[in-house]
Design an enzyme around this catalytic site. Structure first.
Site, PDB file in Angstrom:
ATOM      1  N   LYS A  81       6.356 -73.704  -9.075  1.00 36.04           N
ATOM      2  CA  LYS A  81       5.954 -72.657  -8.129  1.00 36.04           C
ATOM      3  C   LYS A  81       6.969 -72.593  -6.988  1.00 36.04           C
ATOM      4  O   LYS A  81       7.451 -73.648  -6.523  1.00 36.04           O
ATOM      5  CB  LYS A  81       4.552 -72.980  -7.589  1.00 36.04           C
ATOM      6  CG  LYS A  81       3.951 -71.904  -6.696  1.00 36.04           C
ATOM      7  CD  LYS A  81       2.519 -72.282  -6.291  1.00 36.04           C
ATOM      8  CE  LYS A  81       1.868 -71.239  -5.412  1.00 36.04           C
ATOM      9  NZ  LYS A  81       0.496 -71.598  -4.988  1.00 36.04           N
ATOM     10  N   SER A 156      -2.993 -68.017  -5.780  1.00 38.35           N
ATOM     11  CA  SER A 156      -1.623 -67.628  -5.575  1.00 38.35           C
ATOM     12  C   SER A 156      -0.652 -68.160  -6.620  1.00 38.35           C
ATOM     13  O   SER A 156       0.471 -67.654  -6.711  1.00 38.35           O
ATOM     14  CB  SER A 156      -1.154 -68.106  -4.197  1.00 38.35           C
ATOM     15  OG  SER A 156      -1.188 -69.514  -4.129  1.00 38.35           O
ATOM     16  N   SER A 180      -6.040 -71.804  -5.638  1.00 43.05           N
ATOM     17  CA  SER A 180      -4.844 -71.169  -6.209  1.00 43.05           C
ATOM     18  C   SER A 180      -4.305 -71.774  -7.489  1.00 43.05           C
ATOM     19  O   SER A 180      -3.394 -71.195  -8.094  1.00 43.05           O
ATOM     20  CB  SER A 180      -3.720 -71.165  -5.180  1.00 43.05           C
ATOM     21  OG  SER A 180      -3.898 -70.107  -4.297  1.00 43.05           O
TER      22      SER A 180
HETATM   23  N1  GLN Z   1      -7.110 -67.179  -2.374  1.00 44.52           N
HETATM   24  C1  GLN Z   1      -7.073 -68.145  -1.334  1.00 44.52           C
HETATM   25  C2  GLN Z   1      -6.314 -67.616  -0.150  1.00 44.52           C
HETATM   26  O1  GLN Z   1      -5.893 -66.511  -0.216  1.00 44.52           O
HETATM   27  C3  GLN Z   1      -6.506 -69.431  -1.848  1.00 44.52           C
HETATM   28  C4  GLN Z   1      -5.042 -69.524  -1.715  1.00 44.52           C
HETATM   29  C5  GLN Z   1      -4.503 -70.847  -2.159  1.00 44.52           C
HETATM   30  O2  GLN Z   1      -5.216 -71.676  -2.704  1.00 44.52           O
HETATM   31  N2  GLN Z   1      -3.235 -71.062  -1.874  1.00 44.52           N
HETATM   32  O3  GLN Z   1      -6.138 -68.270   0.819  1.00 44.52           O
END
Ligand code: GLN
Length: 493
Positions: A81, A156, A180
């Site tokens: 990532k 994400s 995410s």
């Molecule tokens: N969807 C969540 C957010 O927008 C989780 C993001 C994540 O785990 N990096 O913060």
């Protein structure tokens, strides 16, 4: 020999390599060819240095030929990532502000992968600074879901999940601050593990919300998740929140439960999760079927309560944005990031660089985070959210007295269509099942359970275990995986 890399797992790739059936160069070339053939449709990769990968594979083959391989995984590629640094490679966090920034060192996880011979393979897409649930917040490209290219892969870590589901790599690393890893894994039909906070070093992970962030693997199988946890976990003196506990033996534990059932395991169902608003009936039905499978396998099913669930989203979006506003202050175009040309003075330069470099969602969160930390509002919002966080942690501790594992949905629906969730608040609400875990710090895994009949999209279930109980978590996940109704999860593309 020509290799069939469709859904090829890390463990199967290791067998092929170690039996001499294929070389590391052949393996990496097969994946590169696949990326070259389909990534224009998936757009999981932001960067791919083919020459570097092949030269690492040649070095692995050299070691194999002399019996000096670094491990049984020497020569296996893995996608990273774009918020986890690897020396000499760009690390943009899918933000214009960090476009073309080259990392001068390896994160601990990448160093540990390399030490076992894994080959970091490219930089995969994400929501900018890991803020989002669809990958649509990337400044560079929209990644598609390999099951249906009109849908998002989740986020994400959407590039990580899509690259695995599309068989462009055998596995990928992601990061999970509020779901995410687990949510995109569920949307793309792969396994996603969020380990206990502190299990895996965050050294070299660009911070979003430091008290919530955790790196973890996205894979085709529970065994692969265990292999990667063995590889990248463990204490690191360069991360002050790293736990001292040993982090190994998970792959062996998963292999040892082959053929076993769930006798003796108590599975808790949090009643607040099953009555959550927005949980689509088809997802509820798939979760119910997974519960029935566990029962058939001898697990005892009990109801548990996580009474503070309804406050989790609010607490998370206060704490995460507060930490993000502090963490992202360093990206000012001077110490890090692209500097806007032609500014009158320092403050103007900050405004222009950050104004041009950050996307809307990142700006929205910096504003919110700065607001909740400002004097006058700190007690009302930030401090209150921290207190709620303690209550949420206690909820999980109390539930753990009644069961070994908690089973829940991962997300209230299948993967969204592009643009479907354009209201940020609606998007935040979809995080309901994953974020409490990050606030509490314990571990969870998303395992594919079934295909939703109307959409044809994969759906996962989430298993949750107490802090440091990854062994039980992975064992139960592996037994479920071996006995679920749908045995194979192969994306259309
Ligand atoms: N969807 C969540 C957010 O927008 C989780 C993001 C994540 O785990 N990096 O913060």
């Amino acid at each position: 020999m020509s290799i069939d890399i469709k859904n090829l797992s890390v463990s199967s790739a290791a067998e092929l390599l170690n039996s001499g059936k294929i070389s590391a160069v052949e393996l990496c070339n097969a994946f590169i060819a696949r990326i070259d053939a389909i990534d224009n449709q998936i757009k999981a990769f932001l960067k791919l240095d083919r020459a570097e990968i092949i030269s690492a594979a040649e070095a692995a083959d050299q070691r194999h030929s002399t019996g000096n391989q670094l491990s049984e995984f020497d020569g296996i590629p893995i996608a990273i990532k774009d918020c986890i640094v690897a020396e000499g490679q760009t690390c943009s966090c899918a933000s214009k502000l960090l476009e073309n920034v080259v990392a001068p060192y390896d994160s601990t996880v990448v160093a540990k992968l390399r030490a076992k011979g894994f080959i970091p393979m490219g930089r995969v897409n994400m929501d900018e600074f890991a803020m989002g649930s669809t990958c649509e917040n990337s400044a560079f490209q929209k990644t598609a879901n390999p099951w249906d290219t009109e849908r998002v892969p989740g986020g994400s870590s959407g590039g990580s999940a899509a690259s695995v589901a599309a068989s462009e790599v055998p596995a990928a690393l992601g990061s999970d601050t509020g779901g995410s890893i687990r949510q995109p894994a569920s949307f793309c039909g792969c396994v996603g593990l969020k380990p206990t906070y502190g299990r895996i070093s965050r050294y070299g992970l660009v911070a979003f919300a430091s008290s919530l962030d955790q790196i973890g693997p996205l894979t085709h199988s529970v065994l692969d998740a265990a292999i990667l946890l063995d590889t990248i976990g463990g204490h690191d003196k360069r991360d002050s929140t790293s736990l001292p506990d040993a982090c190994e033996g998970f792959a062996a534990a998963v292999r040892a439960v082959a053929g076993k059932d769930l006798t003796g395991i108590k599975i808790g169902l949090p009643k607040e999760y099953f009555s959550a608003e927005g949980l689509e009936p088809s997802i509820k039905a798939i979760t119910d079927a997974a519960i029935a499978t566990c029962k058939k396998l001898g697990a005892e099913i009990v109801e548990v309560s996580l009474p503070h669930t309804k406050y989790a989203i609010s607490a998370y979006y206060i704490i995460a944005t507060a930490e993000a506003s502090a963490n992202l202050a360093r990206f000012d175009g001077i110490r890090y990031g692209a500097r806007a040309p032609e500014s009158k003075d320092l403050v103007d330069s900050y405004f222009k660089s950050r104004g041009a470099g950050f996307g809307d969602e990142v700006k929205r969160r910096i504003l919110l985070g700065t607001y909740v930390l400002s004097s006058g509002y700190y007690d009302a919002y930030y401090l209150k959210a921290q207190k709620v966080r303690t209550l949420i942690r206690r909820d999980f501790e109390n539930a753990a007295k009644e069961c070994n594992i908690i089973l829940t949905p991962v997300a209230p629906s299948v993967a969204f269509k592009f643009g479907e969730k354009s209201d940020p608040l609606q998007m935040y609400l979809a995080d309901i099942f994953t974020i409490a875990l990050n606030l509490a710090g314990n571990c969870g895994i998303s395992v594919p359970a079934a295909i939703e009949p109307d959409s044809g999209m994969p759906v996962g279930i989430q298993l949750i275990a107490p802090t440091l109980q990854e062994k039980t978590l992975l064992e139960v996940a592996a037994i479920f995986e071996a006995n679920r109704e749908q045995s194979e999860f192969a994306a259309n593309l």
